[in-house]
Write a protein that holds these residues in place. Structure first.
Motif, PDB file in Angstrom:
ATOM      1  N   GLY B  24       0.678  -0.947   0.263  1.00 41.01           N
ATOM      2  CA  GLY B  24       0.054   0.107   0.099  1.00 41.01           C
ATOM      3  C   GLY B  24       0.822   0.965   0.068  1.00 41.01           C
ATOM      4  O   GLY B  24       0.766   2.444   0.489  1.00 41.01           O
ATOM      5  N   LYS B  25       2.037   1.186  -0.420  1.00 43.55           N
ATOM      6  CA  LYS B  25       2.846   2.578  -0.474  1.00 43.55           C
ATOM      7  C   LYS B  25       2.216   3.593  -1.780  1.00 43.55           C
ATOM      8  O   LYS B  25       1.952   4.721  -1.576  1.00 43.55           O
ATOM      9  CB  LYS B  25       4.319   1.692  -0.953  1.00 43.55           C
ATOM     10  CG  LYS B  25       4.736   0.629   0.120  1.00 43.55           C
ATOM     11  CD  LYS B  25       6.373   0.655  -0.350  1.00 43.55           C
ATOM     12  CE  LYS B  25       5.912  -0.236  -1.789  1.00 43.55           C
ATOM     13  NZ  LYS B  25       5.523  -1.695  -1.793  1.00 43.55           N
ATOM     14  N   THR B  26       2.380   2.864  -2.506  1.00 40.29           N
ATOM     15  CA  THR B  26       1.921   3.571  -3.521  1.00 40.29           C
ATOM     16  C   THR B  26       0.346   3.979  -3.497  1.00 40.29           C
ATOM     17  O   THR B  26      -0.445   5.545  -3.456  1.00 40.29           O
ATOM     18  CB  THR B  26       1.398   3.311  -4.940  1.00 40.29           C
ATOM     19  OG1 THR B  26       3.167   2.440  -5.514  1.00 40.29           O
ATOM     20  CG2 THR B  26       0.526   4.221  -6.412  1.00 40.29           C
ATOM     21  N   THR B  27      -0.405   3.304  -2.632  1.00 38.24           N
ATOM     22  CA  THR B  27      -1.754   3.555  -2.185  1.00 38.24           C
ATOM     23  C   THR B  27      -1.714   4.996  -1.247  1.00 38.24           C
ATOM     24  O   THR B  27      -2.578   6.124  -1.100  1.00 38.24           O
ATOM     25  CB  THR B  27      -2.792   2.439  -1.617  1.00 38.24           C
ATOM     26  OG1 THR B  27      -2.236   1.753  -2.807  1.00 38.24           O
ATOM     27  CG2 THR B  27      -3.842   3.235  -1.028  1.00 38.24           C
ATOM     28  N   ASN B  28      -1.075   5.014  -0.678  1.00 38.53           N
ATOM     29  CA  ASN B  28      -0.734   6.177   0.494  1.00 38.53           C
ATOM     30  C   ASN B  28      -0.669   6.977   0.259  1.00 38.53           C
ATOM     31  O   ASN B  28      -0.725   8.802   0.245  1.00 38.53           O
ATOM     32  CB  ASN B  28       0.588   5.709   1.758  1.00 38.53           C
ATOM     33  CG  ASN B  28       0.126   4.802   2.602  1.00 38.53           C
ATOM     34  OD1 ASN B  28       0.155   6.328   3.695  1.00 38.53           O
ATOM     35  ND2 ASN B  28       0.445   4.280   2.588  1.00 38.53           N
ATOM     36  N   GLU B  50       2.274  -1.792 -16.937  1.00 41.44           N
ATOM     37  CA  GLU B  50       1.212  -2.162 -17.217  1.00 41.44           C
ATOM     38  C   GLU B  50      -0.290  -2.532 -16.159  1.00 41.44           C
ATOM     39  O   GLU B  50      -1.103  -1.602 -16.139  1.00 41.44           O
ATOM     40  CB  GLU B  50       1.010  -2.546 -18.757  1.00 41.44           C
ATOM     41  CG  GLU B  50       1.832  -2.050 -19.790  1.00 41.44           C
ATOM     42  CD  GLU B  50       1.768  -3.029 -21.173  1.00 41.44           C
ATOM     43  OE1 GLU B  50       1.054  -4.354 -21.267  1.00 41.44           O
ATOM     44  OE2 GLU B  50       2.060  -2.899 -22.097  1.00 41.44           O
ATOM     45  N   THR B  51       0.257  -3.181 -15.383  1.00 47.91           N
ATOM     46  CA  THR B  51      -0.802  -3.166 -14.398  1.00 47.91           C
ATOM     47  C   THR B  51      -0.862  -2.995 -13.433  1.00 47.91           C
ATOM     48  O   THR B  51      -1.003  -3.513 -12.088  1.00 47.91           O
ATOM     49  CB  THR B  51      -0.449  -5.248 -14.235  1.00 47.91           C
ATOM     50  OG1 THR B  51       1.054  -5.212 -13.420  1.00 47.91           O
ATOM     51  CG2 THR B  51      -0.683  -6.228 -15.075  1.00 47.91           C
ATOM     52  N   ASP B  52       0.055  -1.354 -13.243  1.00 48.76           N
ATOM     53  CA  ASP B  52      -0.314  -0.797 -12.507  1.00 48.76           C
ATOM     54  C   ASP B  52       0.821  -0.600 -11.202  1.00 48.76           C
ATOM     55  O   ASP B  52       0.493  -0.550  -9.890  1.00 48.76           O
ATOM     56  CB  ASP B  52      -0.936  -0.042 -11.829  1.00 48.76           C
ATOM     57  CG  ASP B  52      -2.022   0.935 -12.090  1.00 48.76           C
ATOM     58  OD1 ASP B  52      -1.662   1.495 -13.804  1.00 48.76           O
ATOM     59  OD2 ASP B  52      -3.257   0.567 -12.448  1.00 48.76           O
ATOM     60  N   ARG B  53       1.805  -1.853 -11.204  1.00 50.72           N
ATOM     61  CA  ARG B  53       2.306  -2.194 -10.305  1.00 50.72           C
ATOM     62  C   ARG B  53       3.750  -1.457 -10.083  1.00 50.72           C
ATOM     63  O   ARG B  53       4.441  -1.125 -11.199  1.00 50.72           O
ATOM     64  CB  ARG B  53       3.180  -3.998 -10.595  1.00 50.72           C
ATOM     65  CG  ARG B  53       2.204  -4.814 -10.352  1.00 50.72           C
ATOM     66  CD  ARG B  53       1.518  -5.008  -8.754  1.00 50.72           C
ATOM     67  NE  ARG B  53       2.711  -5.293  -7.671  1.00 50.72           N
ATOM     68  CZ  ARG B  53       3.099  -6.800  -7.572  1.00 50.72           C
ATOM     69  NH1 ARG B  53       2.213  -7.373  -8.758  1.00 50.72           N
ATOM     70  NH2 ARG B  53       4.013  -6.684  -6.449  1.00 50.72           N
ATOM     71  N   TYR B  77       8.629   9.857  -2.339  1.00 54.54           N
ATOM     72  CA  TYR B  77       8.765   8.883  -2.706  1.00 54.54           C
ATOM     73  C   TYR B  77       8.414   7.338  -2.696  1.00 54.54           C
ATOM     74  O   TYR B  77       8.419   7.206  -1.410  1.00 54.54           O
ATOM     75  CB  TYR B  77       9.926   8.446  -2.955  1.00 54.54           C
ATOM     76  CG  TYR B  77      10.716   9.864  -3.780  1.00 54.54           C
ATOM     77  CD1 TYR B  77      10.905   9.409  -5.179  1.00 54.54           C
ATOM     78  CD2 TYR B  77      11.117  10.769  -3.364  1.00 54.54           C
ATOM     79  CE1 TYR B  77      11.646  11.029  -6.188  1.00 54.54           C
ATOM     80  CE2 TYR B  77      11.920  12.013  -4.510  1.00 54.54           C
ATOM     81  CZ  TYR B  77      12.149  11.927  -4.958  1.00 54.54           C
ATOM     82  OH  TYR B  77      12.909  12.862  -5.936  1.00 54.54           O
ATOM     83  N   THR B  78       8.268   6.254  -3.520  1.00 53.84           N
ATOM     84  CA  THR B  78       7.315   5.287  -3.338  1.00 53.84           C
ATOM     85  C   THR B  78       9.079   4.227  -3.964  1.00 53.84           C
ATOM     86  O   THR B  78       8.830   4.603  -4.478  1.00 53.84           O
ATOM     87  CB  THR B  78       5.971   4.575  -4.069  1.00 53.84           C
ATOM     88  OG1 THR B  78       6.195   4.885  -4.841  1.00 53.84           O
ATOM     89  CG2 THR B  78       5.365   5.393  -2.975  1.00 53.84           C
ATOM     90  N   VAL B  79       8.833   2.956  -3.251  1.00 51.27           N
ATOM     91  CA  VAL B  79       9.749   1.752  -4.373  1.00 51.27           C
ATOM     92  C   VAL B  79       9.253   1.432  -4.607  1.00 51.27           C
ATOM     93  O   VAL B  79       7.773   0.594  -3.989  1.00 51.27           O
ATOM     94  CB  VAL B  79      11.138   1.558  -2.678  1.00 51.27           C
ATOM     95  CG1 VAL B  79      11.776   2.544  -2.487  1.00 51.27           C
ATOM     96  CG2 VAL B  79      10.525   0.679  -1.640  1.00 51.27           C
ATOM     97  N   PRO B  80       9.681   0.281  -5.882  1.00 50.68           N
ATOM     98  CA  PRO B  80       9.304  -0.392  -6.135  1.00 50.68           C
ATOM     99  C   PRO B  80       8.870  -2.075  -4.978  1.00 50.68           C
ATOM    100  O   PRO B  80      10.128  -2.170  -4.418  1.00 50.68           O
ATOM    101  CB  PRO B  80       9.052  -1.270  -7.777  1.00 50.68           C
ATOM    102  CG  PRO B  80      11.262  -0.556  -7.164  1.00 50.68           C
ATOM    103  CD  PRO B  80      10.576   0.960  -6.676  1.00 50.68           C
ATOM    104  N   GLY B  81       8.203  -2.694  -4.749  1.00 53.54           N
ATOM    105  CA  GLY B  81       8.245  -3.695  -3.778  1.00 53.54           C
ATOM    106  C   GLY B  81       8.779  -5.034  -3.884  1.00 53.54           C
ATOM    107  O   GLY B  81       8.578  -5.282  -2.897  1.00 53.54           O
TER     108      GLY B  81
END
Lengths: 165, 194
Positions: B24-28, B50-53, B77-81
């Motif tokens: 939920g990083k991006t959701t934040n 493309e799948t919003d990851r 910033y968020t990182v890719p999880g």
């Protein structure tokens, strides 16, 4: 901790601004940005109205960081220059000193050769200022008493106010 | 690394949201973007698949207002999880001023949380930081999930330095601002001390 804040005073800022202003005119480019390697814009010159400068700074730093990663994978220290060619506009991105990134946006009114030439000269001047800023930061971190920071009196209320409480 | 510009009277701070994939990083930061008034927020940049990851990072600049006559701006910033994006995660931590660890409360993700904190510690160290003293907040997200682990158990497993711990349901906005505020407070207090 391994961090040293980047503190820029009026005089240094004016000098940086002057150099990139001159670079923008001399290289016949549209916009010139000076960005920190961590993604923060330091100075800019040119017609900024049509550009989201904050996003540009962040993406440029991300781009440079990723390219740095690539360089290390093949045994290089870094790639000091990146060039992106578009249909109308092009981006010339170069590393300045340890922490600066110089971004030049130009179109058919200029050429890659001219931009490279002008960037080279400006980079040297910018590097000198960066070195000065770093030296000062290091000497101040040693003797903090000389420098009165305006943030020494931040209160809980100041922080609450930022969040509208 | 805070950037303080005395000429334009601005303080710029970088905050990184860290955590395992789909926590939920991006959701934040999407929620912060939706709620912030247009004059405060900048453009939300998402480098996603493309799948919003998240592929590289999400980025949101926020103008928070004034402190001691300086305009305070946060760069979120968020990182890719996902585990295999480790090289990208390390790059994004470069020059950060504070970290928000978003933990996924679902029982099945407890181990992924622990691994991600260990990964954060390593990547911070590689960037010259120490996870034990950098401004840091633990957010326990997805508290509304029926499969979520008890608070006490999560605290025991994930909290290691008496850091602020905030329960959240990021897609509903619960705890999102409190988390950001807890991190901002530590960063600004650090400025005061330094």
């Amino acid at each position: 901790m391994g961090k040293l804040d980047l503190v820029m005073f009026e005089e240094e800022f004016t000098q940086l601004q002057e150099i990139i202003g001159r670079l923008q005119v001399d290289s016949s480019s549209k916009v010139v940005f000076l960005v920190d390697k961590n993604g923060q814009q330091i100075a800019a010159s040119g017609d900024l109205r049509s550009i989201d400068a904050t996003s540009l700074a962040s993406l440029t730093a991300g781009n440079v960081a990723a390219t740095d990663g690539l360089a290390k994978l093949i045994g290089e220290k870094e790639f000091s220059l990146l060039f992106h060619e578009g249909e109308k506009d092009n981006l010339h991105i170069s590393i300045v000193g340890k922490r600066g990134i110089l971004v030049v946006l130009f179109d058919h009114n200029s050429s890659l050769a001219l931009v490279r030439l002008r960037v080279k000269k400006a980079s040297r001047e910018l590097q000198e200022i960066f070195e000065m800023v770093e030296k000062r930061a290091q000497s101040q971190s040693g003797e903090s008493s000389k420098f009165e920071s305006p943030f020494s009196e931040i209160t809980d209320e100041d922080i609450d106010k930022l969040f509208g409480d | 690394m805070t950037f303080i510009n005395y000429a334009s009277r601005e303080i710029n701070c970088k905050i990184v949201y860290y955590g395992p994939g789909l926590c939920g990083k991006t959701t934040n930061i999407q929620w912060i973007h939706e709620q912030a008034s247009p004059e405060k927020r900048g453009k939300l940049v998402s480098l996603a698949t493309e799948t919003d990851r998240t592929l590289f990072f999400d980025f949101l600049p926020l103008d928070m207002g004034m402190v001691k006559g300086f305009k305070v701006r946060f760069h979120l910033y968020t990182v890719p999880g996902q585990v295999f994006y480790d090289a990208s995660r390390k790059l994004i931590l470069r020059g950060c001023d504070g970290v928000i660890f978003v933990a996924d409360s679902q029982r099945a993700r407890l181990e992924a949380n622990i691994e991600s904190i260990a990964n954060l510690a390593t990547n911070l160290k590689d960037n010259g930081f120490d996870i034990r003293n950098i401004p840091y907040v633990l957010q326990l997200n997805k508290r509304d999930m029926p499969t979520s682990a008890p608070l006490g158990e999560m605290e025991r497993l994930l909290r290691f330095r008496n850091e602020p711990m905030i329960e959240a349901v990021a897609n509903k906005g619960t705890g999102v601002i409190e988390t950001l505020k807890a991190c901002a407070r530590q960063i600004l207090m650090d400025l005061q001390r330094n």
